[in-house]
Design a protein around this motif. Structure first.
Motif, PDB file in Angstrom:
ATOM      1  N   GLY A 212     -14.017  12.873  10.394  1.00 36.76           N
ATOM      2  CA  GLY A 212     -13.069  12.176   9.538  1.00 36.76           C
ATOM      3  C   GLY A 212     -11.773  12.951   9.400  1.00 36.76           C
ATOM      4  O   GLY A 212     -11.367  13.712  10.282  1.00 36.76           O
ATOM      5  N   ILE A 213     -11.096  12.773   8.271  1.00 35.30           N
ATOM      6  CA  ILE A 213      -9.881  13.521   7.973  1.00 35.30           C
ATOM      7  C   ILE A 213     -10.291  14.923   7.548  1.00 35.30           C
ATOM      8  O   ILE A 213     -11.054  15.091   6.596  1.00 35.30           O
ATOM      9  N   ARG A 214      -9.789  15.913   8.258  1.00 37.28           N
ATOM     10  CA  ARG A 214     -10.192  17.292   7.956  1.00 37.28           C
ATOM     11  C   ARG A 214      -9.205  17.946   7.000  1.00 37.28           C
ATOM     12  O   ARG A 214      -7.995  17.869   7.196  1.00 37.28           O
ATOM     13  N   ALA A 215      -9.754  18.590   5.975  1.00 37.49           N
ATOM     14  CA  ALA A 215      -8.916  19.298   5.007  1.00 37.49           C
ATOM     15  C   ALA A 215      -9.778  20.238   4.194  1.00 37.49           C
ATOM     16  O   ALA A 215     -10.960  19.984   3.948  1.00 37.49           O
ATOM     17  N   ASP A 216      -9.165  21.327   3.772  1.00 36.55           N
ATOM     18  CA  ASP A 216      -9.788  22.238   2.823  1.00 36.55           C
ATOM     19  C   ASP A 216      -9.454  21.712   1.429  1.00 36.55           C
ATOM     20  O   ASP A 216      -8.331  21.879   0.942  1.00 36.55           O
ATOM     21  N   LEU A 217     -10.436  21.095   0.780  1.00 40.92           N
ATOM     22  CA  LEU A 217     -10.180  20.426  -0.492  1.00 40.92           C
ATOM     23  C   LEU A 217     -10.071  21.387  -1.665  1.00 40.92           C
ATOM     24  O   LEU A 217      -9.840  20.957  -2.797  1.00 40.92           O
ATOM     25  N   THR A 218     -10.206  22.689  -1.402  1.00 45.79           N
ATOM     26  CA  THR A 218      -9.903  23.668  -2.443  1.00 45.79           C
ATOM     27  C   THR A 218      -8.407  23.938  -2.521  1.00 45.79           C
ATOM     28  O   THR A 218      -7.935  24.553  -3.471  1.00 45.79           O
ATOM     29  N   ASP A 219      -7.668  23.474  -1.522  1.00 41.04           N
ATOM     30  CA  ASP A 219      -6.233  23.699  -1.433  1.00 41.04           C
ATOM     31  C   ASP A 219      -5.485  22.424  -1.844  1.00 41.04           C
ATOM     32  O   ASP A 219      -5.603  21.400  -1.168  1.00 41.04           O
TER      33      ASP A 219
ATOM     34  N   ALA B  25     -12.084  24.198  -8.512  1.00 42.47           N
ATOM     35  CA  ALA B  25     -11.203  23.580  -7.521  1.00 42.47           C
ATOM     36  C   ALA B  25     -11.865  22.382  -6.841  1.00 42.47           C
ATOM     37  O   ALA B  25     -11.246  21.324  -6.684  1.00 42.47           O
ATOM     38  N   LEU B  26     -13.118  22.553  -6.428  1.00 37.51           N
ATOM     39  CA  LEU B  26     -13.785  21.478  -5.695  1.00 37.51           C
ATOM     40  C   LEU B  26     -14.401  20.425  -6.612  1.00 37.51           C
ATOM     41  O   LEU B  26     -14.297  19.228  -6.356  1.00 37.51           O
ATOM     42  N   ASN B  27     -15.048  20.864  -7.667  1.00 38.27           N
ATOM     43  CA  ASN B  27     -15.843  19.934  -8.478  1.00 38.27           C
ATOM     44  C   ASN B  27     -15.003  19.145  -9.476  1.00 38.27           C
ATOM     45  O   ASN B  27     -15.407  18.052  -9.876  1.00 38.27           O
ATOM     46  N   VAL B  28     -13.854  19.694  -9.886  1.00 41.07           N
ATOM     47  CA  VAL B  28     -13.054  19.014 -10.906  1.00 41.07           C
ATOM     48  C   VAL B  28     -11.639  18.697 -10.410  1.00 41.07           C
ATOM     49  O   VAL B  28     -11.220  17.544 -10.389  1.00 41.07           O
ATOM     50  N   ARG B  29     -10.900  19.738 -10.001  1.00 44.22           N
ATOM     51  CA  ARG B  29      -9.494  19.516  -9.647  1.00 44.22           C
ATOM     52  C   ARG B  29      -9.333  18.533  -8.500  1.00 44.22           C
ATOM     53  O   ARG B  29      -8.482  17.633  -8.544  1.00 44.22           O
ATOM     54  N   CYS B  30     -10.158  18.665  -7.464  1.00 41.59           N
ATOM     55  CA  CYS B  30     -10.070  17.749  -6.322  1.00 41.59           C
ATOM     56  C   CYS B  30     -10.309  16.309  -6.760  1.00 41.59           C
ATOM     57  O   CYS B  30      -9.630  15.391  -6.300  1.00 41.59           O
ATOM     58  N   SER B  31     -11.261  16.101  -7.660  1.00 47.04           N
ATOM     59  CA  SER B  31     -11.553  14.749  -8.145  1.00 47.04           C
ATOM     60  C   SER B  31     -10.341  14.151  -8.847  1.00 47.04           C
ATOM     61  O   SER B  31     -10.011  12.970  -8.678  1.00 47.04           O
TER      62      SER B  31
ATOM     63  N   SER C 212     -23.984  28.737 -14.199  1.00 52.71           N
ATOM     64  CA  SER C 212     -22.863  28.732 -15.148  1.00 52.71           C
ATOM     65  C   SER C 212     -21.652  27.973 -14.608  1.00 52.71           C
ATOM     66  O   SER C 212     -21.148  27.051 -15.245  1.00 52.71           O
ATOM     67  N   ALA C 213     -21.156  28.354 -13.436  1.00 45.19           N
ATOM     68  CA  ALA C 213     -19.967  27.719 -12.870  1.00 45.19           C
ATOM     69  C   ALA C 213     -20.244  26.263 -12.500  1.00 45.19           C
ATOM     70  O   ALA C 213     -19.437  25.373 -12.773  1.00 45.19           O
ATOM     71  N   TYR C 214     -21.394  26.030 -11.892  1.00 45.63           N
ATOM     72  CA  TYR C 214     -21.739  24.688 -11.427  1.00 45.63           C
ATOM     73  C   TYR C 214     -21.936  23.734 -12.597  1.00 45.63           C
ATOM     74  O   TYR C 214     -21.369  22.636 -12.629  1.00 45.63           O
ATOM     75  N   ALA C 215     -22.746  24.134 -13.575  1.00 41.76           N
ATOM     76  CA  ALA C 215     -23.027  23.260 -14.713  1.00 41.76           C
ATOM     77  C   ALA C 215     -21.765  22.956 -15.501  1.00 41.76           C
ATOM     78  O   ALA C 215     -21.545  21.815 -15.938  1.00 41.76           O
ATOM     79  N   ALA C 216     -20.926  23.970 -15.696  1.00 45.46           N
ATOM     80  CA  ALA C 216     -19.697  23.760 -16.461  1.00 45.46           C
ATOM     81  C   ALA C 216     -18.789  22.744 -15.792  1.00 45.46           C
ATOM     82  O   ALA C 216     -18.237  21.852 -16.443  1.00 45.46           O
ATOM     83  N   THR C 217     -18.631  22.858 -14.482  1.00 47.03           N
ATOM     84  CA  THR C 217     -17.718  21.952 -13.781  1.00 47.03           C
ATOM     85  C   THR C 217     -18.320  20.560 -13.608  1.00 47.03           C
ATOM     86  O   THR C 217     -17.601  19.559 -13.678  1.00 47.03           O
ATOM     87  N   LYS C 218     -19.627  20.471 -13.405  1.00 50.99           N
ATOM     88  CA  LYS C 218     -20.259  19.161 -13.299  1.00 50.99           C
ATOM     89  C   LYS C 218     -20.277  18.448 -14.649  1.00 50.99           C
ATOM     90  O   LYS C 218     -20.181  17.219 -14.721  1.00 50.99           O
ATOM     91  N   ALA C 219     -20.405  19.219 -15.734  1.00 50.94           N
ATOM     92  CA  ALA C 219     -20.269  18.630 -17.065  1.00 50.94           C
ATOM     93  C   ALA C 219     -18.827  18.169 -17.287  1.00 50.94           C
ATOM     94  O   ALA C 219     -18.576  17.140 -17.925  1.00 50.94           O
ATOM     95  N   GLY C 220     -17.880  18.930 -16.740  1.00 52.00           N
ATOM     96  CA  GLY C 220     -16.480  18.515 -16.804  1.00 52.00           C
ATOM     97  C   GLY C 220     -16.251  17.168 -16.155  1.00 52.00           C
ATOM     98  O   GLY C 220     -15.475  16.342 -16.657  1.00 52.00           O
ATOM     99  N   LEU C 221     -16.932  16.913 -15.052  1.00 51.22           N
ATOM    100  CA  LEU C 221     -16.822  15.614 -14.386  1.00 51.22           C
ATOM    101  C   LEU C 221     -17.330  14.481 -15.270  1.00 51.22           C
ATOM    102  O   LEU C 221     -16.801  13.373 -15.236  1.00 51.22           O
TER     103      LEU C 221
ATOM    104  N   GLY D 128     -18.381  19.185  -3.485  1.00 52.17           N
ATOM    105  CA  GLY D 128     -18.702  20.146  -4.534  1.00 52.17           C
ATOM    106  C   GLY D 128     -19.293  21.420  -3.962  1.00 52.17           C
ATOM    107  O   GLY D 128     -19.610  21.508  -2.778  1.00 52.17           O
ATOM    108  N   VAL D 129     -19.440  22.411  -4.836  1.00 50.68           N
ATOM    109  CA  VAL D 129     -20.014  23.689  -4.438  1.00 50.68           C
ATOM    110  C   VAL D 129     -20.859  24.208  -5.599  1.00 50.68           C
ATOM    111  O   VAL D 129     -20.561  23.925  -6.761  1.00 50.68           O
ATOM    112  N   VAL D 130     -21.909  24.990  -5.292  1.00 50.92           N
ATOM    113  CA  VAL D 130     -22.864  25.399  -6.321  1.00 50.92           C
ATOM    114  C   VAL D 130     -22.592  26.802  -6.867  1.00 50.92           C
ATOM    115  O   VAL D 130     -22.478  26.999  -8.064  1.00 50.92           O
TER     116      VAL D 130
END
Length: 233
Positions: free
Chosen positions: A39-46, A91-97, A131-140, A71-73
């Motif tokens: 598909g369309i290739r991109a680093d979605l953290t950027d 960056a991946l779990n919240v900002r990209c969305s 910690s990082a995963y749960a916080a960002t997935k809860a953010g979603l 997302g990332v764990v």
């Protein structure tokens, strides 16, 4: 007549790939953005690369269906969770969305129609070493509810899917079938099996459907019953 398109982030493998396949079966044209695949290739953290990829995706016109799946764990105990891991998860779990939503929203408003599915996780309810995963997935989940309230008047629904243990390549590497840890996970699932990417894609399919217009701001846990007694009624 051209098929309606669905944008899926992180759709090259696992749950994302199963979702793309299900969307195709449902008669849609899946548009995948990922750092690998065809598909369309991109680093979605950027943010810059994300903006470029979204611009490319929208060259074919408005896209009114979006699956924020990437997302990332970054599993770690609290004292070992690094700020770099937290920033990556954010960056991946919240900002990209949010960037994807902002890019597609003008077209959705113009069409007075939209279907957004945010891929959260059962871990948003609490899970050790996350910690990082749960916080960002809860953010979603918070974003899901806010967007549902803001956008309902425009014919746009926003819902979340919260997978439990799902048999992806990543999960299977970490949890071999003959491992006691894997057996313990399965024993904790009321239906006595781990889920499949197709189980999650089925839930996404429901939320993307034209006929799901009276369901918004909701979270559907695809977890074999593991959230019963944990999630609110």
């Amino acid at each position: 007549m051209a098929k309606e398109r669905v944008l899926i982030t992180g759709g090259a493998s696992g749950i994302g790939a199963a979702t793309a396949e299900r969307c195709f079966e449902d008669g849609f044209d899946p548009v995948v953005i990922d750092r690998v695949g065809t598909g369309i290739r991109a680093d979605l953290t950027d943010p810059g690369e994300t903006a470029r990829a979204l611009e490319e995706a929208l060259k074919g016109g408005p896209i009114t269906r979006l699956v924020n799946n990437v997302g990332v764990v970054c599993p770690a105990p609290l004292e070992e969770q690094t700020l770099a891991e937290l920033e990556l998860a954010w960056a991946l779990n919240v900002r990209c969305s949010m960037l994807c939503m902002q890019a597609l929203l003008p077209g959705m408003k113009q069409q007075e129609f939209g279907r957004i599915v945010n891929m959260s996780s059962r871990a948003a309810l609490g899970k050790e070493l996350r910690s990082a995963y749960a916080a960002t997935k809860a953010g979603l989940l918070g974003l899901t509810r806010v967007w549902a309230l803001e956008l309902g008047k425009h014919g746009i629904t926003v819902n979340a899917v919260g997978p439990g243990p799902i048999s992806t390549e990543l999960f299977n590497r970490a949890n071999p079938p003959d491992s006691p840890r894997t057996k313990a996970i399965i024993d904790a699932v009321p239906v006595k099996r781990v889920g499949t990417p197709g189980d999650v894609a089925n839930a996404v399919s429901f939320f993307l459907d034209d006929q799901s217009g009276f369901v918004t701001g909701q979270t559907l846990y695809v977890c074999g019953g593991m959230t019963v007694g944990v999630a609110g009624v």
